[in-house]
Design an enzyme around this catalytic site. Sequence first.
Site, short mmCIF file in Angstrom:
data_model
loop_
_atom_site.label_atom_id
_atom_site.label_comp_id
_atom_site.label_asym_id
_atom_site.label_seq_id
_atom_site.Cartn_x
_atom_site.Cartn_y
_atom_site.Cartn_z
N SER A 122 8.27 10.18 -1.99
CA SER A 122 7.71 11.37 -1.32
C SER A 122 6.77 10.99 -0.19
O SER A 122 6.63 11.73 0.80
CB SER A 122 7.01 12.28 -2.33
OG SER A 122 5.93 11.61 -2.96
N ARG A 145 0.83 -1.21 0.00
CA ARG A 145 0.00 0.00 0.00
C ARG A 145 0.86 1.25 0.00
O ARG A 145 0.54 2.23 -0.69
CB ARG A 145 -0.94 -0.01 1.21
CG ARG A 145 -1.91 1.17 1.24
CD ARG A 145 -2.91 1.05 2.37
NE ARG A 145 -3.80 -0.09 2.19
CZ ARG A 145 -4.74 -0.43 3.07
NH1 ARG A 145 -4.90 0.26 4.18
NH2 ARG A 145 -5.52 -1.47 2.82
N HIS A 198 0.57 4.25 -2.86
CA HIS A 198 0.29 5.64 -2.51
C HIS A 198 1.47 6.55 -2.86
O HIS A 198 1.27 7.74 -3.12
CB HIS A 198 -0.06 5.75 -1.03
CG HIS A 198 -1.44 5.27 -0.71
ND1 HIS A 198 -2.31 5.94 0.12
CD2 HIS A 198 -2.13 4.16 -1.13
CE1 HIS A 198 -3.46 5.28 0.21
NE2 HIS A 198 -3.36 4.19 -0.54
N ASP A 246 -3.60 -14.23 -3.75
CA ASP A 246 -4.20 -15.14 -4.72
C ASP A 246 -5.30 -14.39 -5.46
O ASP A 246 -5.38 -13.16 -5.39
CB ASP A 246 -4.72 -16.41 -4.04
CG ASP A 246 -5.70 -16.10 -2.90
OD1 ASP A 246 -6.27 -14.98 -2.88
OD2 ASP A 246 -5.91 -16.97 -2.03
N ASP A 254 8.71 8.22 -6.12
CA ASP A 254 9.88 9.02 -5.76
C ASP A 254 10.14 9.07 -4.26
O ASP A 254 10.95 9.87 -3.79
CB ASP A 254 9.71 10.46 -6.28
CG ASP A 254 8.51 11.17 -5.67
OD1 ASP A 254 7.76 10.54 -4.91
OD2 ASP A 254 8.33 12.38 -5.97
N HIS A 257 -5.76 -5.92 -3.33
CA HIS A 257 -6.66 -5.99 -2.18
C HIS A 257 -6.99 -7.43 -1.79
O HIS A 257 -7.83 -7.65 -0.92
CB HIS A 257 -7.94 -5.21 -2.48
CG HIS A 257 -7.77 -3.73 -2.35
ND1 HIS A 257 -8.77 -2.83 -2.65
CD2 HIS A 257 -6.70 -2.99 -1.97
CE1 HIS A 257 -8.33 -1.60 -2.45
NE2 HIS A 257 -7.08 -1.67 -2.04
N ASP A 277 -10.13 -9.19 1.87
CA ASP A 277 -10.45 -10.51 1.33
C ASP A 277 -10.58 -11.46 2.52
O ASP A 277 -9.58 -11.97 3.03
CB ASP A 277 -9.35 -10.97 0.38
CG ASP A 277 -9.49 -12.42 -0.08
OD1 ASP A 277 -10.48 -13.07 0.30
OD2 ASP A 277 -8.60 -12.89 -0.81
N GLY A 332 4.77 10.31 -9.02
CA GLY A 332 5.52 9.14 -9.44
C GLY A 332 6.19 8.47 -8.25
O GLY A 332 6.09 8.93 -7.10
N VAL A 334 1.40 9.76 -6.49
CA VAL A 334 1.66 11.18 -6.24
C VAL A 334 3.10 11.50 -6.68
O VAL A 334 4.06 11.03 -6.06
CB VAL A 334 1.48 11.53 -4.75
CG1 VAL A 334 1.78 13.01 -4.51
CG2 VAL A 334 0.07 11.19 -4.30
N ASN A 384 -4.32 9.08 3.37
CA ASN A 384 -3.15 8.47 3.99
C ASN A 384 -3.17 8.45 5.51
O ASN A 384 -2.63 7.53 6.13
CB ASN A 384 -1.88 9.22 3.55
CG ASN A 384 -1.58 9.07 2.08
OD1 ASN A 384 -2.07 8.15 1.43
ND2 ASN A 384 -0.79 9.97 1.53
N THR A 439 -9.15 -15.47 2.17
CA THR A 439 -7.72 -15.77 2.35
C THR A 439 -6.98 -14.46 2.61
O THR A 439 -6.26 -13.96 1.75
CB THR A 439 -7.13 -16.47 1.11
OG1 THR A 439 -7.37 -15.65 -0.05
CG2 THR A 439 -7.77 -17.84 0.89
N GLU A 443 3.00 14.08 2.82
CA GLU A 443 1.75 13.49 2.33
C GLU A 443 1.07 12.59 3.36
O GLU A 443 -0.06 12.13 3.15
CB GLU A 443 2.05 12.67 1.06
CG GLU A 443 2.60 13.52 -0.07
CD GLU A 443 3.30 12.71 -1.16
OE1 GLU A 443 3.10 11.48 -1.20
OE2 GLU A 443 4.05 13.30 -1.96
#
Length: 339
Positions: A84, A70, A74, A262, A82, A201, A254, A80, A78, A102, A257, A96
């Site tokens: 940040s 995650r 994220h 998967d 990088d 997810h 999920d 690319g 934003v 966030n 599992t 951020e």
Amino acid sequence: MAAPIRPRIPATQFLAAIAFVSAILRSGASDPPLTLDHYASSCPTVFENIRKEMEREVLSDPRSAALVVRLHFHDCFVQGCDGSVLLDDTVMLQGEKTASPNINSLKGFEIIDRIKSKIESDCPRIVSCADILTIAARDAVILVGGPYWDVPVGRKDSRSASYELANTNIPTPNQGLISVISKFLYLGLSITDTVALSGAHTIGMARCENFRARIYGDYELTSGGSPLSEVHLSKLKSACPAAGGGEDNIEPLDYATPYTFDNSYYHLLLNGEGLLNSDQELYSSILAIQTKKLVEQYAFDTGAFFRQFSDSMVKMGNLTNPDSFLQGEVRKNCRLINA
């Protein structure tokens, strides 16, 4: 005088227009290429060390895999990929981390800190935090059963962040299909990328405040009220009362599992049991013509999902910040720009 009638633009034309504009905006950038051998001589142990550190983290807590993935998402949405998203707020810089998508969603920063510390001890000021996060996300997926892909490297760490872009660019849990797809298309990621990357997810948790509207909205309608889904829905409502409270209670994205990478996530969408509105919209929206077919394909063909997820992760990981190549750096501490 009657107001002029403005024709409605079909959703497909709207999305195509966004993709076209995105291509124009990105065509002017000439990013230095990322390569697989960028650290071959300067830090040949980097991939091995990151893998070992991630193994320790996932063995200690299987949820660590989803946290790192995650963070990577994220970050890339934003400016690319990088690094940040890793920056703390300072007197001179607003990061951020406190942006709406966030502030209560992102964890695992200390995992990247520990990996960075290990890398710095072997190769000081050589490997960027942005590269560490990208490699760690790949290893996190592998460690919980997901596919392998090669990670091109050579990113620089940004000396800036964008609180504003974090609030606008990152898809949110209650958004509709067009809004979600638009945010991917704006970055040059296709509808196929959108559905494949949403498959991340299959691991991870969501907070009550992010799924309350869904479970008290159309969850029962999309799931068809089957006995199994009713039992699960009752559990979700116990964790997340309609009247409020329990905002920090978490449930797996999920539930079948939760700690295994998967294609179970797509089966849940077929059953109408996606926890987030933004997920279920991929299958149940009246506009989900193309996305529905992809959900069905990935639900019935794990190999197709793994291959596309790998390709889409490389594509997302290659979103770079042109400014970081010109003015970027390799941070000594991932939380702070260098003095």
